[in-house]
Design a protein around this motif. Structure first.
Motif, PDB file in Angstrom:
ATOM      1  N   UNK A 261      96.148  27.437 -98.336  1.00 41.66           N
ATOM      2  CA  UNK A 261      97.353  27.113 -97.572  1.00 41.66           C
ATOM      3  C   UNK A 261      98.595  27.110 -98.450  1.00 41.66           C
ATOM      4  N   UNK A 262      98.494  26.519 -99.626  1.00 42.95           N
ATOM      5  CA  UNK A 262      99.664  26.387-100.497  1.00 42.95           C
ATOM      6  C   UNK A 262      99.182  26.350-101.945  1.00 42.95           C
ATOM      7  N   UNK A 263      98.953  27.517-102.509  1.00 41.85           N
ATOM      8  CA  UNK A 263      98.295  27.598-103.810  1.00 41.85           C
ATOM      9  C   UNK A 263      99.133  26.972-104.923  1.00 41.85           C
ATOM     10  N   UNK A 264     100.370  27.417-105.079  1.00 38.81           N
ATOM     11  CA  UNK A 264     101.183  26.909-106.170  1.00 38.81           C
ATOM     12  C   UNK A 264     101.538  25.431-106.014  1.00 38.81           C
ATOM     13  N   UNK A 265     101.923  24.962-104.821  1.00 40.98           N
ATOM     14  CA  UNK A 265     102.150  23.517-104.677  1.00 40.98           C
ATOM     15  C   UNK A 265     100.926  22.685-105.035  1.00 40.98           C
ATOM     16  N   UNK A 266      99.732  23.185-104.715  1.00 42.21           N
ATOM     17  CA  UNK A 266      98.510  22.471-105.083  1.00 42.21           C
ATOM     18  C   UNK A 266      98.388  22.370-106.603  1.00 42.21           C
ATOM     19  N   UNK A 267      98.716  23.446-107.314  1.00 47.46           N
ATOM     20  CA  UNK A 267      98.666  23.414-108.770  1.00 47.46           C
ATOM     21  C   UNK A 267      99.686  22.438-109.340  1.00 47.46           C
ATOM     22  N   UNK A 268     100.890  22.411-108.762  1.00 44.47           N
ATOM     23  CA  UNK A 268     101.895  21.462-109.235  1.00 44.47           C
ATOM     24  C   UNK A 268     101.378  20.026-109.130  1.00 44.47           C
ATOM     25  N   UNK A 269     100.842  19.708-107.955  1.00 42.42           N
ATOM     26  CA  UNK A 269     100.390  18.336-107.705  1.00 42.42           C
ATOM     27  C   UNK A 269      99.195  17.977-108.585  1.00 42.42           C
ATOM     28  N   UNK A 270      98.177  18.856-108.616  1.00 39.15           N
ATOM     29  CA  UNK A 270      96.946  18.528-109.346  1.00 39.15           C
ATOM     30  C   UNK A 270      97.185  18.468-110.853  1.00 39.15           C
ATOM     31  N   UNK A 271      97.931  19.417-111.408  1.00 36.24           N
ATOM     32  CA  UNK A 271      98.188  19.417-112.849  1.00 36.24           C
ATOM     33  C   UNK A 271      99.102  18.256-113.249  1.00 36.24           C
ATOM     34  N   UNK A 272     100.119  17.990-112.423  1.00 36.70           N
ATOM     35  CA  UNK A 272     101.010  16.869-112.715  1.00 36.70           C
ATOM     36  C   UNK A 272     100.277  15.544-112.669  1.00 36.70           C
ATOM     37  N   UNK A 273      99.479  15.356-111.624  1.00 37.67           N
ATOM     38  CA  UNK A 273      98.715  14.114-111.494  1.00 37.67           C
ATOM     39  C   UNK A 273      97.685  13.989-112.609  1.00 37.67           C
ATOM     40  N   UNK A 274      97.071  15.113-113.002  1.00 34.60           N
ATOM     41  CA  UNK A 274      96.090  15.095-114.088  1.00 34.60           C
ATOM     42  C   UNK A 274      96.731  14.633-115.393  1.00 34.60           C
TER      43      UNK A 274
END
Length: 410
Positions: A261-274
């Motif tokens: 659904x939203x590949x890059x936003x998912x990466x922003x959220x997951x990497x930032x939260x990680x």
């Protein structure tokens, strides 16, 4: 989701089990062969190096045959390697068996990712990739603890024999359930190699190295961190790793669902939260309950990046994604090795057992920065896109970039 994905997941389960179960059996193996624990550790190092170099090598060797047949040959190699380990008369033979089994690892996940994406509709590709990787994550929850228990109770040779049997089940499943997908017309090795000229492919691989490296910077040293800092008993490390594995399962499934659904936003959220969670781990590691929760979160956030990063590579490699996909699997192992080395350096420098968490946070933050750079380059190239339209057709049909120019979401 088609049943063929189940066959791929079974193969992934066996591969994941054999990769990690050795860590819990090193004392038994070292004792049987009369070698030191550090020497036995070469069984881990040799496997990791085999994955890194075997992924591109086996993929290149398999360019002349169908992907289904190549997957079957890889499972055959996996079976032979584990049987060799199970019956090894001396340590050197077992090391050879580990390397032989590792040669199947990267290419299996790389080619398997392409096949999984080909089996489903364009808007379900990341979910299909995640379904295959579920076998790897479940291996850390079920396969590794059970394999360790069997190895310690009955003998480590039995563990590797059982893993070989799992390989046989995976091989039969692939033979019966995976269809003979048409080969991409006109795609040759030079097309596969040309994908590495694409800056977006290289950025995605760099994100893989740094992002997943952040996870293993902390997890590699979880045993001394939890026993010396959090105050857990030695026997508690096993169930803490199960918590990590459960987090991996959940994060993998969530990543597969939302990457479509939203590949890059998912990466922003997951990497930032990680990055944030890893930094906080330096504090939560001093409290048993908070440490356990943090370990599960690291597993979830770390593996939430796997389906989108693998799909990102497939999309950006366009009509020749197989080699790039396999090399990206090697990038995960490169990240593991790099982060373990850096984590060891900061501990050796006297900074304490929680210091690798800062290393992991820095690596994850670096991956997040690369994600922003990747999106900025994409916007500058004039290729804006809507979420969920990550160049699916090129992966399915093997069409050239000129025929399919659906841009990647960001």
């Amino acid at each position: 989701m088609p049943l063929a994905l189940l066959a791929l997941a079974i193969g992934a389960f066996g591969i994941g089990t054999t990769e990690f179960v050795i860590m819990g059996l090193l004392p038994e193996v070292a004792g049987d062969f009369g070698v030191s624990i550090p020497t036995a550790g070469f069984l881990v190092t040799g496997y990791a190096l085999g994955v890194m170099f075997g992924a591109p090598l086996m993929t290149v060797l398999g360019t002349k045959i169908s992907r289904k047949r190549m997957l079957m040959l890889l499972m055959g190699l996996f079976i032979i390697g584990n049987l060799l380990s199970a019956v090894a008369p001396v340590f050197a033979v077992m090391l050879i068996g580990r390397v032989v089994a590792s040669l199947a690892h990267g290419a299996f996940f790389g080619i398997g990712s392409v096949v999984a994406a080909d089996l489903v509709a364009p808007d379900k590709k990341a979910g299909a990739i995640a379904m295959m990787f579920t076998g790897l994550t479940v291996a850390n929850v079920v396969g590794v603890p059970l394999g360790t228990l069997v190895g310690q109770s009955v003998g480590w040779r039995v563990t590797f024999a059982v893993v070989a049997a799992l390989g046989v089940v995976g091989l039969v499943g692939i033979a019966k359930l995976v269809p003979e997908l048409p080969r991409a017309e006109g795609v040759r090795l030079r097309h596969e190699l040309a994908a590495f000229k694409n800056a977006q492919v290289l950025l995605a691989m760099a994100m893989t190295v740094l992002g997943f490296g952040g996870v293993f910077a902390a997890i590699t040293y979880i045993a001394p961190m939890m026993t010396h800092v959090a105050g857990f008993a030695d026997g508690s490390v096993t169930w803490l790793l199960v918590l990590f594995g459960l987090g991996m399962v959940g994060g993998n499934l969530i990543g597969g669902k939302y990457a479509d659904r939203a590949l890059m936003p998912l990466l922003y959220v997951s990497l930032g939260a990680l990055a944030v969670v890893l930094a906080l781990f330096t504090l939560t590691a001093h409290h048993k309950v908070l440490a356990a929760v943090t370990i599960a979160l690291i597993g979830a956030l770390g593996f939430a990046t796997v389906p989108p990063l693998q799909k990102r590579v497939l999309d950006q490699a366009h009509g020749a994604p197989t080699l790039a996909s396999a090399v990206n699997i090697g990038a995960f192992n490169l990240g593991n090795a790099l982060s373990a080395w850096l984590g060891g350096l900061v501990i050796a420098a006297g900074l304490g057992y929680t210091a690798p968490n800062w290393v992991g946070a820095a690596l994850a933050a670096g991956a997040l920065l690369l994600a922003f750079v990747s999106a900025a380059l994409e916007r500058r190239a004039g290729s804006p896109s809507a979420p969920g339209t990550d160049a699916p057709s090129a992966v399915v049909t093997g069409a050239t970039p000129a025929e399919h120019r659906t841009p990647v979401s960001h």
